[in-house]
Design an enzyme around this catalytic site. Structure first.
Site, PDB file in Angstrom:
ATOM      1  N   GLU A  81       0.815  -1.213   0.000  1.00 47.85           N
ATOM      2  CA  GLU A  81       0.000   0.000   0.000  1.00 47.85           C
ATOM      3  C   GLU A  81       0.852   1.269   0.000  1.00 47.85           C
ATOM      4  O   GLU A  81       1.664   1.472   0.903  1.00 47.85           O
ATOM      5  CB  GLU A  81      -0.931   0.012   1.212  1.00 47.85           C
ATOM      6  N   LYS A 259      -7.820  -0.247  11.487  1.00 47.79           N
ATOM      7  CA  LYS A 259      -7.191  -0.739  10.254  1.00 47.79           C
ATOM      8  C   LYS A 259      -5.940   0.079   9.951  1.00 47.79           C
ATOM      9  O   LYS A 259      -4.925  -0.455   9.506  1.00 47.79           O
ATOM     10  CB  LYS A 259      -8.189  -0.662   9.096  1.00 47.79           C
ATOM     11  N   ASP A 275       3.151 -14.086  12.267  1.00 49.45           N
ATOM     12  CA  ASP A 275       1.815 -14.462  11.796  1.00 49.45           C
ATOM     13  C   ASP A 275       0.895 -13.240  11.785  1.00 49.45           C
ATOM     14  O   ASP A 275       0.363 -12.845  12.827  1.00 49.45           O
ATOM     15  CB  ASP A 275       1.261 -15.550  12.716  1.00 49.45           C
ATOM     16  N   HIS A 373      -2.210  10.160  -0.089  1.00 50.61           N
ATOM     17  CA  HIS A 373      -2.241   8.787  -0.570  1.00 50.61           C
ATOM     18  C   HIS A 373      -2.197   8.743  -2.093  1.00 50.61           C
ATOM     19  O   HIS A 373      -1.433   7.970  -2.678  1.00 50.61           O
ATOM     20  CB  HIS A 373      -3.508   8.099  -0.056  1.00 50.61           C
TER      21      HIS A 373
END
Length: 419
Positions: A81, A259, A275, A373
């Site tokens: 991202e 998030k 993990d 972004h």
């Protein structure tokens, strides 16, 4: 070496790698591995999972400006991202001169669960398990003498009566100190070994025996004081705090807020071969531990328009076993961090999550999330539009100049560059 490096993002990948290499003491082979020139192969992949046909490379960036518990550290981040690495680095810069990030850790305890059903006297069975606690723990520790020799192993247990729609059953929690391992395999081996003994003691039937990813005995906290990111603009400071307060109150906003935290945490977890799914499941479950889903971070206004940020979450990461030792890039990632214990690793990852979240709230409170972004996403769109490597920078320059980042704009810029 200080991680406060002006213009680091302007350097070439090789120049950045050389700086990190000097700090971490990377060998030429380490550098070749991280560049993808050697190291991970289809054979490595075939040894790790089944039905392998290949592997998917993920970009590895380095977050800079981080000082964690008084130590400067470069943080490798494996992510696809755009804007994530830059945002975290920028937020860490605002905390660098105020002391960086300070962390705390409440231990490396993982929880193994043994679920017992078909009980005639569930509360009597509960008492029986407590009466035989030492025998149960001894049986657990027989399974992993190496872990015990390092001071770890099963150290305690807890029993709960849980009422389902069909019956009252027992849930036995085994508390296992896994030290510098994440510990899933060790805990699950103990769960399975002790199940017959628990059945014998209780007269019940064990149906499940597996660890819990809600590792609330393995909590990490990080704190930082961020310099005023709004140059004294009280309206923006208030907007920042209100954005946090909204996330704390509204689970729909909290999900996106958290998030953003995981953008950083998952990238570092992946870069070290840990993990990601276990960490994400534990984090989100912890966010809902009080019956309502809420934020993993908290923010308060400090002196001189500073913002005091904290984060608290379970982080079951390790340096022993799994992909941390079998994946060559993960080994180099750990070497870059310079960590020797799981406690150090978890503190750095928590600090990264806090920085990532601070950067997201800062953008939301001011220009909005999309401007920065999309500016960084322009490179991807240029490639999608058909730009050759030597054309990408020119396309990006035109996009930044005009401030337009739609895909049709990118295609127009590319046509101009090609002319």
């Amino acid at each position: 070496m200080s991680t406060r490096i002006k213009g680091f993002y302007k350097l070439s990948p090789e120049e950045r790698l050389n700086i990190v290499s000097e700090s971490a003491g990377l060998t030429e082979q380490d550098k070749a591995v991280i560049r993808g020139e050697e190291g991970f192969t289809v054979q490595n992949a075939d040894n790790m999972v089944e039905n392998v046909i290949g592997y998917m490379p993920v970009p590895v960036g380095v977050a800079v400006n981080f000082k964690v518990d008084g130590k400067d550290v470069f943080i490798p981040m494996a992510t696809e991202e755009p804007s994530v690495v830059a945002a975290a680095s920028n937020a860490a810069r605002l905390a660098y001169n105020t002391g960086g990030f300070t962390t705390s850790f409440n231990g490396s305890i993982m929880i193994g669960q043994v679920h017992v059903t078909d009980l005639k006297n569930p509360y009597g069975a509960l008492a029986t398990i407590y009466e035989n606690k030492e025998a149960i723990l001894e049986k657990c520790n027989e399974q992993d003498p190496t872990l015990v020799s390092f001071g770890g192993g099963a150290i305690d247990l807890e029993v709960r009566v849980v009422e389902t729609s069909a019956e009252k059953l027992l849930v036995v929690h085994l508390f296992v100190d896994t030290k510098d391992a994440m510990g899933a395999n060790a805990v699950n081996t103990m769960n399975e070994a002790v199940a017959p003994l628990i059945e014998e003691l209780t007269g019940g039937v064990v149906v499940l025996r597996i660890l819990s990813n809600l590792a609330d005995r393995r909590i990490v906290r990080a704190r930082a004081v961020f310099e005023d990111p709004f140059d004294g603009n009280q309206e923006m400071l208030n907007r920042f705090i209100k954005a946090y307060e909204l996330a704390a109150a509204d689970p729909y906003r909290a999900a996106t807020h958290n998030k953003g935290i995981m953008n950083g945490i998952s990238a570092a977890v992946l870069a070290t071969g840990n993990d990601t799914r276990a960490i994400e499941a534990g984090a989100h479950a912890y966010a809902a531990r009080n019956g309502k889903y809420t934020t993993l971070t908290h923010y308060e206004l400090g002196e001189n328009n500073t913002i005091v940020g904290t984060i608290e979450l379970p982080l079951a990461v390790g340096l022993v076993g799994g992909a941390t030792k079998s994946h060559p890039v993960a080994q180099v990632g750990t070497k870059i961090l310079g960590v020797k214990t799981a406690r150090e690793l978890s503190g750095i990852i928590a600090a990264l999550g806090l920085a990532q979240n601070f950067a997201g709230l800062r953008a939301l409170a001011s220009e909005g999330i999309q401007r920065g972004h999309m500016k960084l996403h322009t490179r991807n769109m240029a490639v999608q539009a058909g730009a050759q490597p030597e054309e990408v920078d020119a396309v990006v320059a035109l996009a930044v100049k005009e401030g337009k980042y739609r895909f049709d704009d990118i295609k127009r810029y590319l046509e101009e560059v090609k002319k």
